[in-house]
Enzyme design. Sequence first.
Site, PDB file in Angstrom:
ATOM      1  N   ARG A 167      49.963  81.922   5.820  1.00 46.54           N
ATOM      2  CA  ARG A 167      49.475  83.219   5.337  1.00 46.54           C
ATOM      3  C   ARG A 167      48.189  83.128   4.536  1.00 46.54           C
ATOM      4  O   ARG A 167      47.234  83.855   4.778  1.00 46.54           O
ATOM      5  CB  ARG A 167      50.506  83.844   4.372  1.00 46.54           C
ATOM      6  CG  ARG A 167      51.678  84.421   4.990  1.00 46.54           C
ATOM      7  CD  ARG A 167      52.890  84.185   4.083  1.00 46.54           C
ATOM      8  NE  ARG A 167      53.430  82.898   4.440  1.00 46.54           N
ATOM      9  CZ  ARG A 167      54.446  82.738   5.268  1.00 46.54           C
ATOM     10  NH1 ARG A 167      55.075  83.768   5.723  1.00 46.54           N
ATOM     11  NH2 ARG A 167      54.843  81.536   5.617  1.00 46.54           N
ATOM     12  N   THR A 168      48.188  82.244   3.543  1.00 47.27           N
ATOM     13  CA  THR A 168      47.072  82.266   2.586  1.00 47.27           C
ATOM     14  C   THR A 168      45.766  81.921   3.283  1.00 47.27           C
ATOM     15  O   THR A 168      44.761  82.612   3.130  1.00 47.27           O
ATOM     16  CB  THR A 168      47.358  81.279   1.434  1.00 47.27           C
ATOM     17  OG1 THR A 168      48.632  81.596   0.885  1.00 47.27           O
ATOM     18  CG2 THR A 168      46.299  81.380   0.351  1.00 47.27           C
ATOM     19  N   LYS A 225      39.795  59.728   5.638  1.00 45.78           N
ATOM     20  CA  LYS A 225      39.158  58.401   5.739  1.00 45.78           C
ATOM     21  C   LYS A 225      38.965  57.793   4.356  1.00 45.78           C
ATOM     22  O   LYS A 225      38.275  56.787   4.194  1.00 45.78           O
ATOM     23  CB  LYS A 225      37.788  58.523   6.415  1.00 45.78           C
ATOM     24  CG  LYS A 225      37.815  59.069   7.830  1.00 45.78           C
ATOM     25  CD  LYS A 225      36.385  59.114   8.380  1.00 45.78           C
ATOM     26  CE  LYS A 225      36.308  59.822   9.715  1.00 45.78           C
ATOM     27  NZ  LYS A 225      34.915  60.127  10.075  1.00 45.78           N
ATOM     28  N   ARG A 264      43.028  74.845  -1.611  1.00 42.93           N
ATOM     29  CA  ARG A 264      44.434  74.532  -1.899  1.00 42.93           C
ATOM     30  C   ARG A 264      44.559  73.024  -1.956  1.00 42.93           C
ATOM     31  O   ARG A 264      44.041  72.308  -1.084  1.00 42.93           O
ATOM     32  CB  ARG A 264      45.334  75.105  -0.805  1.00 42.93           C
ATOM     33  CG  ARG A 264      46.763  74.636  -0.921  1.00 42.93           C
ATOM     34  CD  ARG A 264      47.694  75.371   0.007  1.00 42.93           C
ATOM     35  NE  ARG A 264      47.966  76.716  -0.487  1.00 42.93           N
ATOM     36  CZ  ARG A 264      48.901  77.519   0.024  1.00 42.93           C
ATOM     37  NH1 ARG A 264      49.639  77.106   1.033  1.00 42.93           N
ATOM     38  NH2 ARG A 264      49.092  78.729  -0.464  1.00 42.93           N
ATOM     39  N   HIS A 286      48.718  80.152  -8.425  1.00 43.91           N
ATOM     40  CA  HIS A 286      48.352  80.727  -7.126  1.00 43.91           C
ATOM     41  C   HIS A 286      47.979  82.185  -7.412  1.00 43.91           C
ATOM     42  O   HIS A 286      48.718  83.114  -7.080  1.00 43.91           O
ATOM     43  CB  HIS A 286      49.559  80.623  -6.196  1.00 43.91           C
ATOM     44  CG  HIS A 286      49.289  80.905  -4.747  1.00 43.91           C
ATOM     45  ND1 HIS A 286      48.075  81.387  -4.283  1.00 43.91           N
ATOM     46  CD2 HIS A 286      50.096  80.788  -3.657  1.00 43.91           C
ATOM     47  CE1 HIS A 286      48.159  81.544  -2.974  1.00 43.91           C
ATOM     48  NE2 HIS A 286      49.365  81.193  -2.573  1.00 43.91           N
TER      49      HIS A 286
HETATM   50  C1  NCD Z   1      53.553  79.829  -1.543  1.00 43.27           C
HETATM   51  C2  NCD Z   1      52.708  78.625  -1.916  1.00 43.27           C
HETATM   52  O1  NCD Z   1      52.128  77.972  -1.072  1.00 43.27           O
HETATM   53  O2  NCD Z   1      52.656  78.383  -3.111  1.00 43.27           O
HETATM   54  N1  NCD Z   1      53.318  80.363  -0.290  1.00 43.27           N
HETATM   55  C3  NCD Z   1      52.271  81.205  -0.096  1.00 43.27           C
HETATM   56  O3  NCD Z   1      51.164  80.949  -0.508  1.00 43.27           O
HETATM   57  N2  NCD Z   1      52.528  82.342   0.550  1.00 43.27           N
HETATM   58  C4  NCD Z   1      54.979  79.642  -1.821  1.00 43.27           C
HETATM   59  C5  NCD Z   1      55.724  78.544  -1.126  1.00 43.27           C
HETATM   60  O4  NCD Z   1      55.161  77.643  -0.521  1.00 43.27           O
HETATM   61  O5  NCD Z   1      56.960  78.589  -1.215  1.00 43.27           O
END
Ligand code: NCD
Length: 310
Positions: A55-56, A83, A105, A133
């Site tokens: 999703r993100t 690498k 991320r 997040h």
């Molecule tokens: C979350 C994350 O990656 O922190 N998911 C997300 O971004 N929708 C929560 C999760 O991984 O459970």
Amino acid sequence: MRKHLLSIDDVSADDAATLFATAAEMHDVQHREVKKLPALRGRTVINLFFEDSTRTRSSFEIAGKWLSADTINITGKGSSASKGESLRDTVLTICAMGVDALVMRHAASGAAHQVSQWVDAAVVNAGDGTHEHPSQALLDAYTLQRRIGPLEGRHVAIVGDLTHSRVFRSNVKLLLKLGARVTAVAPPTLMPSGVTPWSQADGFALSWDLDEVLPTADAVMMLRVQKERMSGGFFPTPREYTVGYGLTRDRLGVLGPDVPICHPGPMNRGLEIAADAADAAQSVVLDQVSAGVAVRMAILYHLLAGEENA
Ligand code: NCD
């Protein structure tokens, strides 16, 4: 808003209101046949993801594209990080190409903050380890507000593997800023040890008893059991976790029919959330996903064009 979005600490209640107003306008774009605004034409946004994401990452990519930015995805696995290149060399290399925003991320808590000190681009934290997040918390609050109105005085129960959840940490900060009451519900082994000072904060409470909390909740946020971050046994068996902390069919019956059920995804159906709850009419799981694009459009817009175009 500040230059970067690293944490909910970068967002005031006023900033959130501004972002939500912009997101509401962006949301309308989603229903148009031609989903393009010229706001970020000529800008470049890089999504740098060292951890998996559905999703993100895709919603940041779509958000950038609908604002006419050039967006590129780089993942840890296919990049020179595999690498042995250092994070610093990777981000300096990417930014040397002329990048306006870096959405990242990373498995290490604090990684986005560290990177923001190395580069000129605006940095958006799309999840750093078990820390924060912020865009997820913003889209969660936006979704809830559209469902149940202003969050001031409303009671949100956040339930699940809180120890490993960056979504939990960002949500507590934002919901309290917006005047909501938050009860964090988890088994003792999945309640973060550092959460105790928060319990001094107005409006924040801890509980180990989901059945006691549910009847007073105006919204419920179920969080995933993050097996990939667990090194030992945090609960005896999945069945016992579900009995104590899952949003089961029986518990669904305790919630009012208008109480929204949130989950940031990905869901472990049958573990923290039963299919009946995930698919219930009051589930807002897919509204969260759809709001995610609009809220991320608003974030990119305010970071990259907001001031000039105001
Ligand atoms: C979350 C994350 O990656 O922190 N998911 C997300 O971004 N929708 C929560 C999760 O991984 O459970």
